[in-house]
Design a protein around this motif. Structure first.
Motif, PDB file in Angstrom:
ATOM      1  N   TYR A  31     -10.579 -30.856 -14.284  1.00  0.00           N
ATOM      2  CA  TYR A  31     -10.835 -31.275 -15.656  1.00  0.00           C
ATOM      3  C   TYR A  31     -10.756 -30.057 -16.594  1.00  0.00           C
ATOM      4  CZ  TYR A  31     -12.639 -35.295 -13.175  1.00  0.00           C
ATOM      5  OH  TYR A  31     -12.757 -36.366 -12.336  1.00  0.00           O
ATOM      6  N   PRO A  32     -10.232 -30.233 -17.807  1.00  0.00           N
ATOM      7  CA  PRO A  32     -10.125 -29.106 -18.738  1.00  0.00           C
ATOM      8  C   PRO A  32     -11.498 -28.682 -19.233  1.00  0.00           C
ATOM      9  CG  PRO A  32      -9.489 -31.148 -19.828  1.00  0.00           C
ATOM     10  CD  PRO A  32      -9.684 -31.484 -18.372  1.00  0.00           C
ATOM     11  N   PRO A  33     -11.651 -27.426 -19.638  1.00  0.00           N
ATOM     12  CA  PRO A  33     -12.937 -26.956 -20.149  1.00  0.00           C
ATOM     13  C   PRO A  33     -13.300 -27.672 -21.448  1.00  0.00           C
ATOM     14  CG  PRO A  33     -11.243 -25.309 -20.543  1.00  0.00           C
ATOM     15  CD  PRO A  33     -10.626 -26.353 -19.681  1.00  0.00           C
ATOM     16  N   LEU A  34     -14.602 -27.882 -21.653  1.00  0.00           N
ATOM     17  CA  LEU A  34     -15.081 -28.523 -22.874  1.00  0.00           C
ATOM     18  C   LEU A  34     -15.110 -27.468 -23.983  1.00  0.00           C
ATOM     19  CD1 LEU A  34     -16.281 -30.994 -24.288  1.00  0.00           C
ATOM     20  CD2 LEU A  34     -18.553 -30.225 -23.499  1.00  0.00           C
ATOM     21  N   LEU A  35     -14.328 -27.662 -25.013  1.00  0.00           N
ATOM     22  CA  LEU A  35     -14.190 -26.666 -26.090  1.00  0.00           C
ATOM     23  C   LEU A  35     -14.773 -27.219 -27.387  1.00  0.00           C
ATOM     24  CD1 LEU A  35     -10.484 -25.532 -25.435  1.00  0.00           C
ATOM     25  CD2 LEU A  35     -12.588 -24.512 -24.533  1.00  0.00           C
ATOM     26  N   TYR A  36     -15.394 -26.336 -28.149  1.00  0.00           N
ATOM     27  CA  TYR A  36     -15.919 -26.711 -29.459  1.00  0.00           C
ATOM     28  C   TYR A  36     -15.051 -26.136 -30.578  1.00  0.00           C
ATOM     29  CZ  TYR A  36     -20.005 -28.207 -26.885  1.00  0.00           C
ATOM     30  OH  TYR A  36     -20.844 -28.856 -26.000  1.00  0.00           O
ATOM     31  N   GLN A  37     -13.993 -25.452 -30.215  1.00  0.00           N
ATOM     32  CA  GLN A  37     -13.026 -24.931 -31.170  1.00  0.00           C
ATOM     33  C   GLN A  37     -11.629 -25.261 -30.652  1.00  0.00           C
ATOM     34  OE1 GLN A  37     -14.060 -20.721 -31.294  1.00  0.00           O
ATOM     35  NE2 GLN A  37     -15.142 -21.013 -33.231  1.00  0.00           N
ATOM     36  N   ALA A  38     -10.636 -25.042 -31.510  1.00  0.00           N
ATOM     37  CA  ALA A  38      -9.259 -25.273 -31.074  1.00  0.00           C
ATOM     38  C   ALA A  38      -8.915 -24.311 -29.934  1.00  0.00           C
ATOM     39  CB  ALA A  38      -8.302 -25.059 -32.246  1.00  0.00           C
ATOM     40  N   PRO A  39      -8.108 -24.751 -28.962  1.00  0.00           N
ATOM     41  CA  PRO A  39      -7.792 -23.877 -27.819  1.00  0.00           C
ATOM     42  C   PRO A  39      -7.215 -22.524 -28.222  1.00  0.00           C
ATOM     43  CG  PRO A  39      -7.083 -26.116 -27.378  1.00  0.00           C
ATOM     44  CD  PRO A  39      -7.528 -26.094 -28.813  1.00  0.00           C
ATOM     45  N   ASP A  40      -6.360 -22.477 -29.262  1.00  0.00           N
ATOM     46  CA  ASP A  40      -5.794 -21.188 -29.638  1.00  0.00           C
ATOM     47  C   ASP A  40      -6.854 -20.253 -30.219  1.00  0.00           C
ATOM     48  OD1 ASP A  40      -6.067 -22.858 -31.762  1.00  0.00           O
ATOM     49  OD2 ASP A  40      -4.245 -22.210 -32.792  1.00  0.00           O
ATOM     50  N   ASP A  41      -7.863 -20.814 -30.936  1.00  0.00           N
ATOM     51  CA  ASP A  41      -8.956 -19.975 -31.438  1.00  0.00           C
ATOM     52  C   ASP A  41      -9.800 -19.440 -30.279  1.00  0.00           C
ATOM     53  OD1 ASP A  41      -8.219 -20.298 -34.075  1.00  0.00           O
ATOM     54  OD2 ASP A  41      -9.529 -22.038 -34.403  1.00  0.00           O
ATOM     55  N   VAL A  42     -10.076 -20.307 -29.335  1.00  0.00           N
ATOM     56  CA  VAL A  42     -10.852 -19.874 -28.166  1.00  0.00           C
ATOM     57  C   VAL A  42     -10.100 -18.771 -27.418  1.00  0.00           C
ATOM     58  CG1 VAL A  42     -11.798 -20.588 -25.940  1.00  0.00           C
ATOM     59  CG2 VAL A  42     -12.001 -22.094 -27.931  1.00  0.00           C
ATOM     60  N   PHE A  43      -8.795 -18.965 -27.240  1.00  0.00           N
ATOM     61  CA  PHE A  43      -8.005 -17.975 -26.505  1.00  0.00           C
ATOM     62  C   PHE A  43      -7.964 -16.644 -27.264  1.00  0.00           C
ATOM     63  CE2 PHE A  43      -3.891 -16.073 -25.244  1.00  0.00           C
ATOM     64  CZ  PHE A  43      -4.158 -15.901 -23.905  1.00  0.00           C
ATOM     65  N   ARG A  44      -7.831 -16.713 -28.602  1.00  0.00           N
ATOM     66  CA  ARG A  44      -7.785 -15.468 -29.391  1.00  0.00           C
ATOM     67  C   ARG A  44      -9.098 -14.693 -29.248  1.00  0.00           C
ATOM     68  NH1 ARG A  44      -9.306 -14.910 -34.515  1.00  0.00           N
ATOM     69  NH2 ARG A  44      -9.316 -17.160 -34.831  1.00  0.00           N
ATOM     70  N   HIS A  45     -10.226 -15.373 -29.352  1.00  0.00           N
ATOM     71  CA  HIS A  45     -11.518 -14.698 -29.187  1.00  0.00           C
ATOM     72  C   HIS A  45     -11.678 -14.170 -27.762  1.00  0.00           C
ATOM     73  CE1 HIS A  45     -12.931 -15.633 -33.150  1.00  0.00           C
ATOM     74  NE2 HIS A  45     -12.846 -16.936 -32.966  1.00  0.00           N
ATOM     75  N   LEU A  46     -11.178 -14.942 -26.819  1.00  0.00           N
ATOM     76  CA  LEU A  46     -11.281 -14.518 -25.420  1.00  0.00           C
ATOM     77  C   LEU A  46     -10.478 -13.237 -25.188  1.00  0.00           C
ATOM     78  CD1 LEU A  46     -12.611 -15.468 -22.801  1.00  0.00           C
ATOM     79  CD2 LEU A  46     -10.533 -16.755 -22.287  1.00  0.00           C
ATOM     80  N   VAL A  47      -9.292 -13.168 -25.796  1.00  0.00           N
ATOM     81  CA  VAL A  47      -8.460 -11.964 -25.653  1.00  0.00           C
ATOM     82  C   VAL A  47      -9.153 -10.755 -26.283  1.00  0.00           C
ATOM     83  CG1 VAL A  47      -6.316 -10.869 -26.437  1.00  0.00           C
ATOM     84  CG2 VAL A  47      -6.264 -13.174 -25.479  1.00  0.00           C
ATOM     85  N   GLU A  48      -9.759 -10.950 -27.453  1.00  0.00           N
ATOM     86  CA  GLU A  48     -10.459  -9.827 -28.104  1.00  0.00           C
ATOM     87  C   GLU A  48     -11.592  -9.307 -27.230  1.00  0.00           C
ATOM     88  OE1 GLU A  48      -9.734 -11.368 -32.724  1.00  0.00           O
ATOM     89  OE2 GLU A  48     -11.738 -11.402 -31.827  1.00  0.00           O
ATOM     90  N   HIS A  49     -12.397 -10.209 -26.716  1.00  0.00           N
ATOM     91  CA  HIS A  49     -13.519  -9.785 -25.857  1.00  0.00           C
ATOM     92  C   HIS A  49     -13.002  -9.138 -24.576  1.00  0.00           C
ATOM     93  CE1 HIS A  49     -16.840 -11.348 -28.207  1.00  0.00           C
ATOM     94  NE2 HIS A  49     -16.208 -12.505 -28.359  1.00  0.00           N
ATOM     95  N   TYR A  50     -11.919  -9.713 -24.029  1.00  0.00           N
ATOM     96  CA  TYR A  50     -11.403  -9.169 -22.773  1.00  0.00           C
ATOM     97  C   TYR A  50     -10.851  -7.754 -22.969  1.00  0.00           C
ATOM     98  CZ  TYR A  50      -8.718  -8.528 -18.538  1.00  0.00           C
ATOM     99  OH  TYR A  50      -8.226  -8.013 -17.363  1.00  0.00           O
ATOM    100  N   LEU A  51     -10.095  -7.542 -24.051  1.00  0.00           N
ATOM    101  CA  LEU A  51      -9.535  -6.210 -24.287  1.00  0.00           C
ATOM    102  C   LEU A  51     -10.634  -5.180 -24.481  1.00  0.00           C
ATOM    103  CD1 LEU A  51      -6.451  -6.900 -26.598  1.00  0.00           C
ATOM    104  CD2 LEU A  51      -6.478  -6.238 -24.191  1.00  0.00           C
ATOM    105  N   PHE A  52     -11.664  -5.541 -25.231  1.00  0.00           N
ATOM    106  CA  PHE A  52     -12.778  -4.612 -25.410  1.00  0.00           C
ATOM    107  C   PHE A  52     -13.429  -4.294 -24.062  1.00  0.00           C
ATOM    108  CE2 PHE A  52     -17.094  -3.324 -26.389  1.00  0.00           C
ATOM    109  CZ  PHE A  52     -16.933  -2.495 -27.484  1.00  0.00           C
ATOM    110  N   ALA A  53     -13.652  -5.335 -23.262  1.00  0.00           N
ATOM    111  CA  ALA A  53     -14.320  -5.137 -21.968  1.00  0.00           C
ATOM    112  C   ALA A  53     -13.453  -4.320 -21.012  1.00  0.00           C
ATOM    113  CB  ALA A  53     -14.664  -6.490 -21.348  1.00  0.00           C
ATOM    114  N   VAL A  54     -12.161  -4.639 -20.943  1.00  0.00           N
ATOM    115  CA  VAL A  54     -11.318  -3.949 -19.958  1.00  0.00           C
ATOM    116  C   VAL A  54     -11.074  -2.496 -20.364  1.00  0.00           C
ATOM    117  CG1 VAL A  54      -9.019  -4.468 -20.887  1.00  0.00           C
ATOM    118  CG2 VAL A  54      -9.355  -4.317 -18.424  1.00  0.00           C
ATOM    119  N   LEU A  55     -10.979  -2.218 -21.679  1.00  0.00           N
ATOM    120  CA  LEU A  55     -10.815  -0.829 -22.108  1.00  0.00           C
ATOM    121  C   LEU A  55     -12.092  -0.031 -21.858  1.00  0.00           C
ATOM    122  CD1 LEU A  55      -8.802  -1.283 -25.430  1.00  0.00           C
ATOM    123  CD2 LEU A  55      -7.979  -0.250 -23.307  1.00  0.00           C
ATOM    124  N   HIS A  56     -13.235  -0.655 -22.097  1.00  0.00           N
ATOM    125  CA  HIS A  56     -14.513   0.014 -21.803  1.00  0.00           C
ATOM    126  C   HIS A  56     -14.621   0.320 -20.309  1.00  0.00           C
ATOM    127  CE1 HIS A  56     -19.081   0.175 -22.890  1.00  0.00           C
ATOM    128  NE2 HIS A  56     -18.640   1.272 -22.339  1.00  0.00           N
TER     129      HIS A  56
END
Length: 276
Positions: free
Chosen positions: A190-215
Motif C-alpha cells: 500500500y502507498p504511504p499516507l501523505l498529507y502533502q502532494a508527493p512531489d512536495d514530500v519528495f522535495r522535503h525528503l531530499v533536503e533532509h537527506y542531503l543535509f543528513a548525508v553530508l553531515h
C-alpha cells in the motif's frame, strides 16, 4: 661547548617534542570517541531517510529525477597536517576517476593548498571541520557551494571522495542525485499516507537527506582523519624514543670517558706530589 652538553640539549628538545606529540594524540583520541558516537546516530538517520525515499519512489516512480550526464566531484580532505597519506590517497583516486573539465569542490585547507600547488582547477575550496562541534557549522557553506555549482553548470552527478571511519581506503558516495531506482523489495503493498502532494514530500525528503548525508560524510571523514593522525603520531613518537635511547647510550659513554679522564688527572697529580 662539550659534546655531552650538546647531546643533553638535543635530548631535552626531543623530550619536549615527544610531550607535544602525546598531547596531540590525546586530543585526537578524545575527538575520535566523540565522533564515533555521532557517526553511529547519523548512520541510522541516513538509513531511515533512504528507506522512506525508496518507499515513496516505489509508488511514485515519476518523482525519480533523470540521471545527469555531466559529473562533478566533492573531495573531503584534511584541515590540518600530521595525518600521513590521508590527502595523498584522495588526490590519487581523483586523478584516476576525474575527466578533464569536471569541476571539483574541495573541503579542507590542507588538501586545498596541495591542489593549488598541483594546478588543479578547483570550483570552490572550503575550510573543513577541526572538531565534531564544527561539522554542523561547515554544512551551510558546503550546501551553498553545491547549489551554486548546479545553478551554474546545470544538472550534475556529484560524487564525494572521502575516507570513512577507520578504513584506509577512499570511498565514493553519490551525493546528487541522492536516490537511484528503488529495488522491488522496498515497495510495500500500500502507498504511504501523505498529507502533502508527493512531489512536495519528495522535495522535503531530499533536503533532509542531503543535509543528513553530508553531515554524516564530514563526520566520518573527520573520524578517519583522527585515526590517521593517531597512527602517524604513534610512529613519530616511536622514532623519537628510538633516537632518545641512542642519545642516552652516547651520553653514558661520554660520561664514562669523562670520569676516566678525571681519574687519570687525579692519579697523575698524586704521582707528581709523591715525586716532590
Amino acid at each position: 661547548m662539550s659534546r655531552r652538553h650538546l647531546l643533553r640539549r638535543r635530548m631535552k628538545t626531543l623530550g619536549e617534542i615527544a610531550g607535544i606529540l602525546e598531547s596531540m594524540r590525546t586530543l585526537a583520541v578524545i575527538e575520535s570517541r566523540r565522533l564515533t558516537r555521532s557517526v553511529e546516530c547519523q548512520r541510522h538517520l541516513e538509513a531511515a531517510l533512504r528507506s522512506s525515499a525508496e518507499e515513496l519512489l516505489g509508488h511514485y516512480p515519476a518523482l525519480l529525477p533523470v540521471q545527469p550526464a555531466a559529473t562533478a566531484w566533492l573531495v573531503v580532505g584534511s584541515e590540518r597536517g600530521f595525518c600521513g597519506d590521508f590527502n595523498t590517497r584522495l588526490r590519487a583516486i581523483l586523478e584516476q576517476r576525474r575527466s578533464p573539465g569536471e569541476p571539483v569542490i574541495v573541503v579542507g585547507s590542507r588538501i586545498g593548498a596541495e591542489f593549488a600547488a598541483l594546478d588543479v582547477a578547483v570550483h570552490r575550496q572550503l575550510p573543513g571541520p577541526l572538531t565534531a562541534d564544527e561539522t554542523a557549522e561547515r554544512l551551510p557553506a558546503l550546501i551553498d557551494a553545491i547549489n551554486q555549482l548546479i545553478e551554474s553548470r546545470g544538472p550534475l552527478r556529484i560524487t564525494a571522495l572521502h575516507h570513512a571511519d577507520d578504513a584506509e581506503t577512499v570511498l565514493e558516495t553519490r551525493i546528487v542525485p541522492p536516490f537511484g531506482k528503488p529495488s522491488a523489495r522496498s515497495k510495500r503493498p500500500y502507498p504511504p499516507l501523505l498529507y502533502q502532494a508527493p512531489d512536495d514530500v519528495f522535495r522535503h525528503l531530499v533536503e533532509h537527506y542531503l543535509f543528513a548525508v553530508l553531515h554524516w560524510l564530514l563526520d566520518r571523514s573527520l573520524l578517519s582523519e583522527h585515526q590517521y593522525r593517531i597512527r602517524h603520531l604513534d610512529g613519530a613518537t616511536r622514532r623519537i624514543e628510538d633516537t632518545l635511547e641512542t642519545l642516552r647510550s652516547s651520553n653514558n659513554r661520554l660520561r664514562q670517558e669523562e670520569i676516566t679522564e678525571e681519574l687519570q688527572v687525579i692519579l697523575l697529580g698524586a704521582e707528581a706530589l709523591d715525586s716532590a
